[in-house]
Design a protein around this motif. Structure first.
Motif, PDB file in Angstrom:
ATOM      1  N   MET A   1       0.822  -1.224   0.000  1.00  0.00           N
ATOM      2  CA  MET A   1       0.000   0.000   0.000  1.00  0.00           C
ATOM      3  C   MET A   1       0.848   1.262   0.000  1.00  0.00           C
ATOM      4  N   ASP A   2       2.127   1.105   0.422  1.00  0.00           N
ATOM      5  CA  ASP A   2       2.943   2.324   0.489  1.00  0.00           C
ATOM      6  C   ASP A   2       3.872   2.420  -0.713  1.00  0.00           C
ATOM      7  N   THR A   3       3.570   1.737  -1.785  1.00  0.00           N
ATOM      8  CA  THR A   3       4.472   1.746  -2.925  1.00  0.00           C
ATOM      9  C   THR A   3       4.254   2.939  -3.843  1.00  0.00           C
ATOM     10  N   PHE A   4       3.233   3.715  -3.598  1.00  0.00           N
ATOM     11  CA  PHE A   4       3.009   4.838  -4.524  1.00  0.00           C
ATOM     12  C   PHE A   4       3.485   6.177  -3.974  1.00  0.00           C
ATOM     13  N   SER A   5       4.233   6.133  -2.878  1.00  0.00           N
ATOM     14  CA  SER A   5       4.828   7.364  -2.347  1.00  0.00           C
ATOM     15  C   SER A   5       6.092   7.002  -1.594  1.00  0.00           C
ATOM     16  N   ARG A   6       7.057   7.905  -1.573  1.00  0.00           N
ATOM     17  CA  ARG A   6       8.266   7.704  -0.778  1.00  0.00           C
ATOM     18  C   ARG A   6       8.021   8.010   0.701  1.00  0.00           C
ATOM     19  N   PRO A  10      -0.925   6.835   5.512  1.00  0.00           N
ATOM     20  CA  PRO A  10      -1.677   6.572   6.744  1.00  0.00           C
ATOM     21  C   PRO A  10      -2.766   5.514   6.512  1.00  0.00           C
ATOM     22  N   ARG A  11      -3.121   4.809   7.586  1.00  0.00           N
ATOM     23  CA  ARG A  11      -4.262   3.898   7.520  1.00  0.00           C
ATOM     24  C   ARG A  11      -5.533   4.730   7.552  1.00  0.00           C
ATOM     25  N   LEU A  12      -6.533   4.295   6.807  1.00  0.00           N
ATOM     26  CA  LEU A  12      -7.784   5.062   6.747  1.00  0.00           C
ATOM     27  C   LEU A  12      -8.357   5.306   8.137  1.00  0.00           C
ATOM     28  N   ASP A  13      -8.327   4.270   8.984  1.00  0.00           N
ATOM     29  CA  ASP A  13      -8.971   4.416  10.297  1.00  0.00           C
ATOM     30  C   ASP A  13      -8.173   5.288  11.261  1.00  0.00           C
ATOM     31  N   ALA A  14      -6.979   5.672  10.840  1.00  0.00           N
ATOM     32  CA  ALA A  14      -6.194   6.559  11.692  1.00  0.00           C
ATOM     33  C   ALA A  14      -6.353   8.016  11.278  1.00  0.00           C
ATOM     34  N   LEU A  15      -7.161   8.273  10.278  1.00  0.00           N
ATOM     35  CA  LEU A  15      -7.278   9.635   9.739  1.00  0.00           C
ATOM     36  C   LEU A  15      -8.361  10.426  10.464  1.00  0.00           C
ATOM     37  N   PRO A  16      -8.249  11.744  10.482  1.00  0.00           N
ATOM     38  CA  PRO A  16      -9.340  12.580  11.013  1.00  0.00           C
ATOM     39  C   PRO A  16     -10.627  12.285  10.233  1.00  0.00           C
ATOM     40  N   ASP A  17     -11.733  12.474  10.908  1.00  0.00           N
ATOM     41  CA  ASP A  17     -13.021  12.104  10.307  1.00  0.00           C
ATOM     42  C   ASP A  17     -13.294  12.780   8.966  1.00  0.00           C
ATOM     43  N   ASP A  18     -13.045  14.075   8.900  1.00  0.00           N
ATOM     44  CA  ASP A  18     -13.378  14.792   7.655  1.00  0.00           C
ATOM     45  C   ASP A  18     -12.570  14.263   6.478  1.00  0.00           C
ATOM     46  N   ILE A  19     -11.341  13.915   6.751  1.00  0.00           N
ATOM     47  CA  ILE A  19     -10.490  13.424   5.664  1.00  0.00           C
ATOM     48  C   ILE A  19     -10.920  12.018   5.260  1.00  0.00           C
ATOM     49  N   ARG A  20     -11.201  11.191   6.282  1.00  0.00           N
ATOM     50  CA  ARG A  20     -11.657   9.838   5.942  1.00  0.00           C
ATOM     51  C   ARG A  20     -12.968   9.902   5.161  1.00  0.00           C
ATOM     52  N   ALA A  21     -13.843  10.817   5.563  1.00  0.00           N
ATOM     53  CA  ALA A  21     -15.132  10.943   4.877  1.00  0.00           C
ATOM     54  C   ALA A  21     -14.943  11.325   3.402  1.00  0.00           C
ATOM     55  N   ARG A  22     -14.036  12.245   3.165  1.00  0.00           N
ATOM     56  CA  ARG A  22     -13.796  12.643   1.775  1.00  0.00           C
ATOM     57  C   ARG A  22     -13.255  11.465   0.973  1.00  0.00           C
ATOM     58  N   ALA A  30     -15.692   6.833  -7.505  1.00  0.00           N
ATOM     59  CA  ALA A  30     -14.763   6.414  -8.560  1.00  0.00           C
ATOM     60  C   ALA A  30     -14.579   4.904  -8.622  1.00  0.00           C
ATOM     61  N   GLY A  31     -14.852   4.226  -7.510  1.00  0.00           N
ATOM     62  CA  GLY A  31     -14.620   2.791  -7.510  1.00  0.00           C
ATOM     63  C   GLY A  31     -13.229   2.421  -7.014  1.00  0.00           C
ATOM     64  N   PHE A  32     -12.402   3.426  -6.804  1.00  0.00           N
ATOM     65  CA  PHE A  32     -11.075   3.194  -6.228  1.00  0.00           C
ATOM     66  C   PHE A  32     -10.636   4.505  -5.578  1.00  0.00           C
ATOM     67  N   ILE A  33      -9.577   4.453  -4.791  1.00  0.00           N
ATOM     68  CA  ILE A  33      -9.095   5.666  -4.131  1.00  0.00           C
ATOM     69  C   ILE A  33      -7.884   6.187  -4.889  1.00  0.00           C
ATOM     70  N   PRO A  34      -8.045   7.294  -5.582  1.00  0.00           N
ATOM     71  CA  PRO A  34      -6.876   7.852  -6.271  1.00  0.00           C
ATOM     72  C   PRO A  34      -5.747   8.096  -5.267  1.00  0.00           C
ATOM     73  N   ASN A  35      -4.529   7.705  -5.659  1.00  0.00           N
ATOM     74  CA  ASN A  35      -3.410   7.744  -4.712  1.00  0.00           C
ATOM     75  C   ASN A  35      -3.159   9.110  -4.104  1.00  0.00           C
ATOM     76  N   ALA A  41      -2.718  12.594   2.621  1.00  0.00           N
ATOM     77  CA  ALA A  41      -3.271  12.450   3.971  1.00  0.00           C
ATOM     78  C   ALA A  41      -2.180  12.299   5.027  1.00  0.00           C
ATOM     79  N   HIS A  42      -0.948  12.062   4.591  1.00  0.00           N
ATOM     80  CA  HIS A  42       0.174  12.052   5.531  1.00  0.00           C
ATOM     81  C   HIS A  42       0.257  13.387   6.278  1.00  0.00           C
ATOM     82  N   ARG A  43      -0.256  14.429   5.664  1.00  0.00           N
ATOM     83  CA  ARG A  43      -0.240  15.760   6.279  1.00  0.00           C
ATOM     84  C   ARG A  43      -1.665  16.315   6.220  1.00  0.00           C
ATOM     85  N   PRO A  44      -2.471  16.030   7.248  1.00  0.00           N
ATOM     86  CA  PRO A  44      -3.899  16.380   7.188  1.00  0.00           C
ATOM     87  C   PRO A  44      -4.179  17.850   6.886  1.00  0.00           C
ATOM     88  N   GLU A  45      -3.424  18.767   7.466  1.00  0.00           N
ATOM     89  CA  GLU A  45      -3.715  20.179   7.197  1.00  0.00           C
ATOM     90  C   GLU A  45      -3.440  20.529   5.741  1.00  0.00           C
TER      91      GLU A  45
END
Lengths: 197, 197, 197, 197, 197, 197
Positions: A1-6, A10-22, A30-35, A41-45
């Protein structure tokens, strides 16, 4: 899962609610989560600011069609050699333009793509702003106006170019890779699709 | 009042409350309203996204000093020939670094500025990412690590560079000009100031 | 029929026998006539020389795989912004490599494509020779040798790059456009194809 | 004998008959064997294709004089910094133009050479196609037409430029060096020669 | 004392009389010795030639104002990233123009500085001659004439650009640094100064 | 008489005595008056400063041979596309080096000329300083030292490069053309000359 970034993904369930919701919403649509969503999401702000900026320019009303906005993304990301943006937004351009060829043409050389002269002028401006922003002068804005672009259209063209100047650099920084799904999206012409159904 | 942008400058009392509040706050702190706030307020959503992104990178904790973050802004804005950013952030750099010369030196040629080798390496990376992002490879990230930068520092360096890639292009697009106040800020060395008082 | 070149397209029955025979053969094999054949047939002698050169380099035995030769075509044609060559040879690369993603990746930025370090070094060399041939020195040839390329491989890498330096310029000169068929060729991964049958 | 290429130089008696015959013929005509023939003979098929292409463009009838064709070779090879082509074709240009100065002038800066405005426009086009082929647009072709060049002339100008784009890259690849004889050929003005005889 | 050059700085009393006299005179006039005098004094003959050339162009009568001549120095030294010349001549420009902002504006991007169109055209010419002299053609000289510059003005513009092409390269060669005094000179607007006194 | 400059050429008898004397002396020595003397005499003070600078660097003692100094002139003037300097100093290089081929080789591509590795390193430095002076750092000076150049040699290499940065720009400004005599000077190898006599 971490092969598309250096950087860490983050795990989805570890994300702030608003970000996970988006992310959940885009997944459903879309049927998939664009990378880009998971990488940023590594940097929520920064995630929130980036997508707020994105929506403000890409989803607003205005004189540019949705396809034209994606043309700007593809053309400027291509001169910046941005793997993620050319592949992902190439797919979006194919879908919005209902044209399976335009994205590849614009990415390779917008000057010789099957688009209108007005659109070529728009992309000349965007590519110049993308690579040598200091060379933009009033003459360039006047050229856009001669092709019927309004002042607000010019801000939109420049704003989209500027946002993807940011995005392209982040993508190079983290070596963000595109999802497999994007490569094939929109490649079958709409007419052919209808034949299938 | 509209001489510092090619686009309309909104009246303060016509702005959404949150934007007006931010502008009032910066006015109180700085003694004047930096033009970037009023120029960007023409587009409230983009205003909010831009300053949210800015605060996320420039005001967060992390391995880079505040002066180093401003060095990145000044060095990359200079290679992009950005009038507003070099003058305004040059002033901020002088203040944060308590050094009246560093900003001019970094703007002209960071390779020959009075900064540490570590900082020169940081700016080599930032300037390369600013002008030819496609040339950034893993070797560049390794070079930063050899100078003691952490993974998160590298994201910060790249993120600030990317944000001002956006900002510089908007400034060229709208021909944003710097406030007169910035030219002189921080030019008297702190020691001299103390002597005065 | 003449929309894919700025120059006249000859009728098949007006062509010399050998040229018509070659075109008929490629038509039978591919199912369509790639535009390069008809565009170049405007000049029969140049047609013969070009395809003789092409066959000598692309169809000879040697240390480079067929996919690697097409990688060179795609990477160098992309930095030359050549519509026809990127689209047509991108398709051929997808087929030879049995990989539906590699061509787009190599066209956008070979440095960040999913290829081996040896192949990246090969493409670094090819792209440098394509855009700034004067900068090739013995150190570049030594770098290829360190990655296991033989002297004859180096000639092949350079020769293919040189041939498409010619081809890309002719394509820009005549504004040669790619056939619709190329856009989709090889985009479905081989495994998926087998599932279908 | 192998000092003018980084690759093996074949012995004349080991060459295929047709290639040896061509080399013998050029030796008889010129009084020496230009190195390009022996260097390229390392690859007989490429030899045949290259010289077939060369003859098709340089020895055909058409609107360009022989001197103008060599001007194109010299100007484009000079911007590509090609040792062999500038020295060898500089000599040929001096002979065809019966002008001992033109080749050096064109190689250094065609914009300030003693040639006609029409020829400067031709070389502007050729040099642009040689170094940044993607920037050639219809406006460039129209400029040539305004100076009286026909469609077929434009193909010839572009074709010669394209062929030497190939040739210059091969020369850099193999570090091909020019024969000593070329340096002095055509340097004495024709009038002076007649005085001598 | 030797920190502003990578090369030895001569002692004043070890210098030839004429050179020492010039340095003493400038010291009396400016209140400090600009580093360029001591750095160049390492080579007395080059010192004499350089300042003779300087005086011939910067102190002669002619159509350009003193401020315009310094604008040329600042603009061309900035595109050459010359630490000493931008800082030192930026100060001189502020003084001659009685304008505390112009130097920074011209150094960052003359196209967007608060100067006249005529002056922007003059700097366009100078910057082009500074970085890509081969691209100067008669059309550029005609553009200057259309803005009212005489033939002798054109020589002056070019001459000053050429002299600082030399000076900038020497400054990079020896890593010449600017005196602290230059950073603040001319930064207080004349009106403000009068208020103080 | 005025065809070799875009600016007026003074009559010899209208020149100040010292300038006329120098021109008469060079005429006697060379057999003709190199155009640079008459073109520059339009501005007597600049004439004196230029030739004083020239003599200080080209005729001083030091670690560089006379031929090496001319190599620097030819290589840097070639990358600046300077008609006069490449042709005139090419002739001088042929004479000093007693080598009829070196000047053409250095002008086309010093990296592939028949000169020593030490000389190639010297010209790499000079060409970099000539075109992108800001990229010269201490590492470049160290590279010269590793090849045995002294500190004073480094100043000489840089100084000659800097002086011809000035000269090349003046030559482009005034479109100075080379005398016919330079084209043939030194083209017959010394040995051959002796055979003739």
């Amino acid at each position: 899962m971490d092969t598309f970034s250096r950087f860490p993904i983050p795990r989805l369930d570890a994300l702030p609610d608003d970000i996970r919701a988006r992310i959940v919403a885009v997944h459903e649509k879309a049927g998939f989560i664009p990378n880009v969503f998971l990488a940023w999401a590594h940097r929520p702000e920064e995630f929130r600011a980036f997508f707020a900026y994105h929506d403000a320019l890409l989803e607003k009303a205005g004189g540019l069609t949705k396809a034209e906005r994606e043309m700007i993304v593809v053309a400027t990301s291509a001169v910046n050699h941005c793997h993620y943006c050319v592949i992902a937004h190439g797919a979006i351009l194919r879908i919005y333009a209902k044209n399976p060829q335009m994205a590849d043409q614009v990415a390779i050389d917008h000057r010789k793509a099957d688009i209108s002269d007005r659109q070529k002028t728009m992309l000349d401006f965007a590519v110049k702003l993308a690579r040598t922003p200091e060379e933009i002068t009033d003459a360039d804005r006047q050229m856009l106006k001669q092709h019927g672009f309004s002042e607000e259209d010019i801000w939109d063209i420049g704003g989209i170019t500027a946002l993807f100047a940011l995005s392209n650099r982040m993508a190079h920084l983290i070596e963000m890779r595109a999802n497999d799904e994007f490569y094939l999206l929109g490649r079958t012409p709409p007419a052919a699709k209808e034949h299938k159904s």
